[in-house]
Design a protein around this motif. Structure first.
Motif: not given
Length: 434
Positions: A355-380
């Protein structure tokens, strides 16, 4: 700390703090001339320091006068409503709990310890929250009666109502009673959630917490056995998410507290707003996106699909930060030490880079929580569950603060845009008039 059941007893001003005339006027929401009128009527005391050029006023006395007279909150620069609070400050690229860096606090201390700091301004090392068996049993029975397809927020809302019904002291708004209820409500909410991969609870058991809240919550989110590093990430996430100034759910909680709703009702108000897709539920969108990036082998096609459909890419950007969300930054740093999280973490970074190719958007806490939940086999919805459990402590902190203010102060006036009266009485369709 003073009992907050009496508005005039709570004094948020720091002991010994002195205010200038201008600062006093701003805190009272009046003109400087009115401040001196208060002095002349002996409603306020002023003093002049030796060699000083103007009068100064005791901050605690000013705050007490503000509550008696009905303090008007100052408008924000953007014209949005503003509420005075001593809980969370967001400035630059950091945020602070009672003046302490929140990310550092959450990294070094458990969720329960951070909650106590937010509630009392005191650090209680090793504190653990427990719930009476009666409260846990009532919450589990209520949750167990829900249909299987219900989400975690549905279960938490029902659990709060059941816990409230089991607490005969819920209408006691004294500080001690509110804190006692909060320390039992949070573990009761966790205990009421079904354990992943097991039969639904039968309503027995207690809310004892010998190992801390994060360890109790983990089996409610995934059947995978926890390792200490993953538990540390979950505990830190809980601490980071406790409060974030006047987010939508927190404002709803403060409105309820302003009407002197009991703490369980305050939490219910917060949960009702949290379920919106623009607030707590945003984590589920980020989880699904990351899972799709891993499945398709890269972020480019997934990001393209979101943009083609006119949707925002989840987990990016935050209106309060120009750079990376400090909560995400902290969690990413911890997740980098967990080998199992490496693929999801790489997928998240791929999304940011794409996404940074068009606009600089940084990660927020939702993306970080998603990394934890996906990596730990948690539901969405795991991120939403973590958010709701954590933020309950923040809503309680704001309720405590609001109970010390003038009741029903959050009552804006409507700007009517309908038909000007008088209008004729409405006539049902199909009825002929004479």
């Amino acid at each position: 700390m003073t009992d907050q059941s009496g508005a005039d007893e709570a004094r948020p001003g720091t002991a010994g703090e002195r205010l200038t005339t201008r600062e006093t006027a701003e805190r009272l929401g009046v003109k400087p001339e009115t401040v001196y009128a208060y002095v002349s009527r002996r409603q306020l005391n002023s003093s002049r320091e030796p060699g000083g050029r103007g009068s100064t006023f005791d901050a605690a006395e000013v705050d007490a006068l503000a509550r008696r007279t009905g303090r008007r909150e100052p408008p924000s620069p953007a014209g949005e409503p503003s509420v005075r609070t001593g809980i969370t400050l967001i400035t630059g690229e950091r945020y602070y709990f009672r003046g302490v860096d929140a990310a550092e606090l959450a990294t070094r201390h458990s969720y329960e310890e951070v909650a106590e700091w937010l509630w009392t301004g005191e650090l209680r090392p090793g504190v653990r929250f427990t719930a009476p068996a009666q409260t846990v049993s009532a919450a589990r029975r209520a949750v167990g009666a829900l249909p299987e397809h219900c989400g975690s927020t549905d279960r938490l809302r029902v659990a709060v109502v059941a816990a409230a019904a089991a607490d005969p002291l819920r209408f006691d708004l004294s500080r001690a009673a509110v804190l006692g209820g909060a320390r039992s409500l949070i573990p009761a909410l966790v205990a009421a959630l079904p354990t992943v991969g097991r039969e639904r609870a039968d309503g027995s058991g207690s809310g004892e917490a010998p190992d801390g809240l994060a360890r109790q919550l983990w089996p409610k989110l995934t059947a995978r056995e926890p390792d200490e590093a993953s538990l540390a990430v979950l505990d830190t996430a809980l601490g980071l998410l406790i409060d974030h100034d006047l987010a939508a759910s927190t404002l709803a909680a403060r409105v309820a507290a302003s009407a002197r709703a009991h703490p369980y009702a305050v939490v219910s108000a917060g949960l009702g707003v949290l379920e919106g897709p623009l607030h707590g539920a945003a984590g589920g969108l980020a989880h699904r996106m990351l899972a799709e990036v891993l499945e398709r082998g890269g972020a480019a096609p997934v990001v393209a699909d979101h943009l083609r459909a006119g949707r925002q890419v989840p987990g990016l950007g935050h209106r309060l930060y120009t750079g990376e969300d400090p909560r995400a930054q902290t969690l990413f740093g911890l997740l980098a030490h967990i080998p199992r999280a490496a693929p999801a973490l790489a997928a998240a970074r791929d999304v940011v880079a794409t996404t940074a190719r068009d606009a600089t958007l940084y990660a927020n806490v939702d993306l970080a929580l998603a990394v934890l939940s996906v990596a730990s086999d948690m539901p969405a919805e795991a991120g939403e569950t973590v958010f709701a459990i954590s933020r309950t402590a923040g809503w309680i902190a704001h309720a405590l603060e609001e109970y010390g203010e003038r009741p029903l102060r959050m009552r804006p006036s409507g700007h009517y845009t309908g038909p000007r009266p008088p209008q004729p009485l409405p006539v049902p369709d199909g009825v002929l008039t004479q």
